[in-house]
Design an enzyme around this catalytic site. Sequence first.
Site, PDB file in Angstrom:
ATOM      1  N   CYS A   1       0.815  -1.224   0.000  1.00 56.11           N
ATOM      2  CA  CYS A   1       0.000   0.000   0.000  1.00 56.11           C
ATOM      3  C   CYS A   1       0.846   1.271   0.000  1.00 56.11           C
ATOM      4  CB  CYS A   1      -0.942   0.004   1.198  1.00 56.11           C
ATOM      5  SG  CYS A   1      -2.249  -1.211   0.976  1.00 56.11           S
TER       6      CYS A   1
ATOM      7  N   HIS B   1      -3.577   7.124   0.789  1.00 57.05           N
ATOM      8  CA  HIS B   1      -3.849   5.787   0.249  1.00 57.05           C
ATOM      9  C   HIS B   1      -5.251   5.392   0.708  1.00 57.05           C
ATOM     10  CE1 HIS B   1      -4.074   1.589  -0.296  1.00 57.05           C
ATOM     11  NE2 HIS B   1      -3.919   1.312   0.987  1.00 57.05           N
TER      12      HIS B   1
ATOM     13  N   ASN C   1      -9.974  -0.750  -1.983  1.00 60.74           N
ATOM     14  CA  ASN C   1      -8.547  -0.523  -1.739  1.00 60.74           C
ATOM     15  C   ASN C   1      -7.768  -1.165  -2.887  1.00 60.74           C
ATOM     16  OD1 ASN C   1      -5.875  -0.783  -0.928  1.00 60.74           O
ATOM     17  ND2 ASN C   1      -6.351  -1.335   1.195  1.00 60.74           N
TER      18      ASN C   1
HETATM   19  N1  ACO Z   1     -18.959  -8.871   6.436  1.00 64.63           N
HETATM   20  C1  ACO Z   1     -19.617  -9.055   7.595  1.00 64.63           C
HETATM   21  N2  ACO Z   1     -18.968  -9.243   8.783  1.00 64.63           N
HETATM   22  C2  ACO Z   1     -17.630  -9.236   8.761  1.00 64.63           C
HETATM   23  C3  ACO Z   1     -16.906  -9.052   7.589  1.00 64.63           C
HETATM   24  C4  ACO Z   1     -17.610  -8.855   6.380  1.00 64.63           C
HETATM   25  N3  ACO Z   1     -17.014  -8.666   5.206  1.00 64.63           N
HETATM   26  N4  ACO Z   1     -15.580  -9.082   7.876  1.00 64.63           N
HETATM   27  C5  ACO Z   1     -15.480  -9.275   9.187  1.00 64.63           C
HETATM   28  N5  ACO Z   1     -16.715  -9.379   9.740  1.00 64.63           N
HETATM   29  C6  ACO Z   1     -17.080  -9.604  11.135  1.00 64.63           C
HETATM   30  C7  ACO Z   1     -15.964 -10.290  11.908  1.00 64.63           C
HETATM   31  O1  ACO Z   1     -16.051 -11.680  11.781  1.00 64.63           O
HETATM   32  C8  ACO Z   1     -16.234  -9.803  13.314  1.00 64.63           C
HETATM   33  O2  ACO Z   1     -17.297 -10.565  13.853  1.00 64.63           O
HETATM   34  P1  ACO Z   1     -17.298 -10.985  15.409  1.00 64.63           P
HETATM   35  O3  ACO Z   1     -17.299  -9.674  16.153  1.00 64.63           O
HETATM   36  O4  ACO Z   1     -18.526 -11.793  15.553  1.00 64.63           O
HETATM   37  O5  ACO Z   1     -16.008 -11.742  15.610  1.00 64.63           O
HETATM   38  C9  ACO Z   1     -16.776  -8.378  13.137  1.00 64.63           C
HETATM   39  O6  ACO Z   1     -17.219  -8.324  11.768  1.00 64.63           O
HETATM   40  C10 ACO Z   1     -15.752  -7.306  13.386  1.00 64.63           C
HETATM   41  O7  ACO Z   1     -14.541  -7.633  12.651  1.00 64.63           O
HETATM   42  P2  ACO Z   1     -13.275  -6.736  12.722  1.00 64.63           P
HETATM   43  O8  ACO Z   1     -12.194  -7.389  11.894  1.00 64.63           O
HETATM   44  O9  ACO Z   1     -12.960  -6.420  14.151  1.00 64.63           O
HETATM   45  O10 ACO Z   1     -13.813  -5.409  12.010  1.00 64.63           O
HETATM   46  P3  ACO Z   1     -13.121  -3.997  11.876  1.00 64.63           P
HETATM   47  O11 ACO Z   1     -14.052  -2.967  12.332  1.00 64.63           O
HETATM   48  O12 ACO Z   1     -11.725  -3.988  12.406  1.00 64.63           O
HETATM   49  O13 ACO Z   1     -13.030  -3.813  10.301  1.00 64.63           O
HETATM   50  C11 ACO Z   1     -11.378  -3.849   8.592  1.00 64.63           C
HETATM   51  C12 ACO Z   1     -12.229  -4.667   9.537  1.00 64.63           C
HETATM   52  C13 ACO Z   1     -12.310  -3.143   7.638  1.00 64.63           C
HETATM   53  C14 ACO Z   1     -10.485  -4.813   7.821  1.00 64.63           C
HETATM   54  C15 ACO Z   1     -10.533  -2.829   9.374  1.00 64.63           C
HETATM   55  O14 ACO Z   1      -9.902  -3.466  10.447  1.00 64.63           O
HETATM   56  C16 ACO Z   1      -9.473  -2.153   8.541  1.00 64.63           C
HETATM   57  O15 ACO Z   1      -9.773  -1.408   7.631  1.00 64.63           O
HETATM   58  N6  ACO Z   1      -8.175  -2.319   8.866  1.00 64.63           N
HETATM   59  C17 ACO Z   1      -7.085  -1.616   8.244  1.00 64.63           C
HETATM   60  C18 ACO Z   1      -6.903  -1.965   6.789  1.00 64.63           C
HETATM   61  C19 ACO Z   1      -5.660  -1.280   6.251  1.00 64.63           C
HETATM   62  O16 ACO Z   1      -5.442  -0.106   6.462  1.00 64.63           O
HETATM   63  N7  ACO Z   1      -4.813  -2.006   5.569  1.00 64.63           N
HETATM   64  C20 ACO Z   1      -3.563  -1.414   5.138  1.00 64.63           C
HETATM   65  C21 ACO Z   1      -3.478  -1.315   3.728  1.00 64.63           C
HETATM   66  S1  ACO Z   1      -3.685  -2.860   2.899  1.00 64.63           S
HETATM   67  C22 ACO Z   1      -2.103  -3.361   2.296  1.00 64.63           C
HETATM   68  O17 ACO Z   1      -1.085  -2.842   2.653  1.00 64.63           O
HETATM   69  C23 ACO Z   1      -2.088  -4.523   1.379  1.00 64.63           C
END
Ligand code: ACO
Length: 337
Positions: free
Chosen positions: A115, A264, A294
Amino acid sequence: MYKSKITGLGMYVPEHIVKNNDLTQYMDTNDAWIRERTGIEERHWVQPGDGNTTSSMGTAAAKIALERAGLTPKDIDLIVFATLSPDYYFPGSGVLVQEQLGCDTIPALDIRNQCSGFVYALATADQFIKTGMYKNVLVIGSEVQSTGLDLSTRGRGIAVIFGDGAGALVLSRNEDKNDQSNILSSHLHSEGKYAKELTNLVPGGIHPPKELVENWPEDDFSYYPYMNGNYVFKHAVVRFPEAILEGLKENNFTPQDIDLLIPHQANLRISQFVQKKLGMKDEQIMNNIQKYGNTTAASIPIAMTEAWEQGRIKRGDLVVLAAFGSGFTWGSNIIRF
Ligand code: ACO
């Protein structure tokens, strides 16, 4: 030292659009969750037979950037190609663009910083211009991520986020003393102790492809990307503002001086958090993750191209690029456009 000027911008995304609701045919997810947690409404994914590859999309974006710069492939002295999803293990995708564009036998190098790839790539290109070694450098970010995602419910935390696409810019030597356009500075960082928090471990040197076909455990899915989402999120909201403030400080600017911040496009919530932390107005930030998801190394040049097409970037503007991602790596570029 020479100044570096962005002389052309271009982007390309595959035609096929995947809306949030379309993903429910593969996994247990829903539109509301995806919108609320990420801001994403739809993304573009390549389709079998549509001819799109990471290099071909990079070439398509580059052609537009070249045309807007008023240059031809023969004018380019170097290709810098950022991607985490190259066409092949090796060679890199930069050389494929050299062939597809019909450039002379110019150097082509790939940047593997996920990223943060485009921020690193622009910083790299800038050094070659600043020192006088090259006059025109093509900087490309391109990704085909959809073909490597786990589309089952197991992979939903990642699969709903990523999109495919490409963006490119031409960076040229600016010899006009009256023209202030320049890459003012770049600020790059890494912290490899977090390498496994956002990774695609297999295949690789440690687990070569033949292991996958010979005796791979049925319950090992490390050939799909893995992200400790929450953990990455917490680091991102610290490192983004840090990298931006570091760059602003070096140039004696404040967040209020920024005409457009192009982060990004990792997650709309991350961008909103950064905006709030820096006390910036809505019109100072470019967000288009809603339409593209993304797109990793492609997200900044896609967002920058759209911003330019919409008239949100003009000559003389202070434009800041910032990224955080796998590695962990992060950084910023401070640009007088
Ligand atoms: N649909 C429905 N539910 C989902 C989904 C989905 N697609 N994905 C996860 N859930 C559920 C999980 O199972 C979890 O359920 P539980 O509470 O029963 O266990 C709940 O939703 C919460 O999951 P989290 O992973 O805690 O959700 P979060 O609010 O953290 O969002 C996300 C996830 C969107 C991935 C977020 O953490 C994020 O954006 N992180 C940073 C991403 C980033 O910046 N990446 C860097 C760049 S990428 C690169 O370098 C390649």
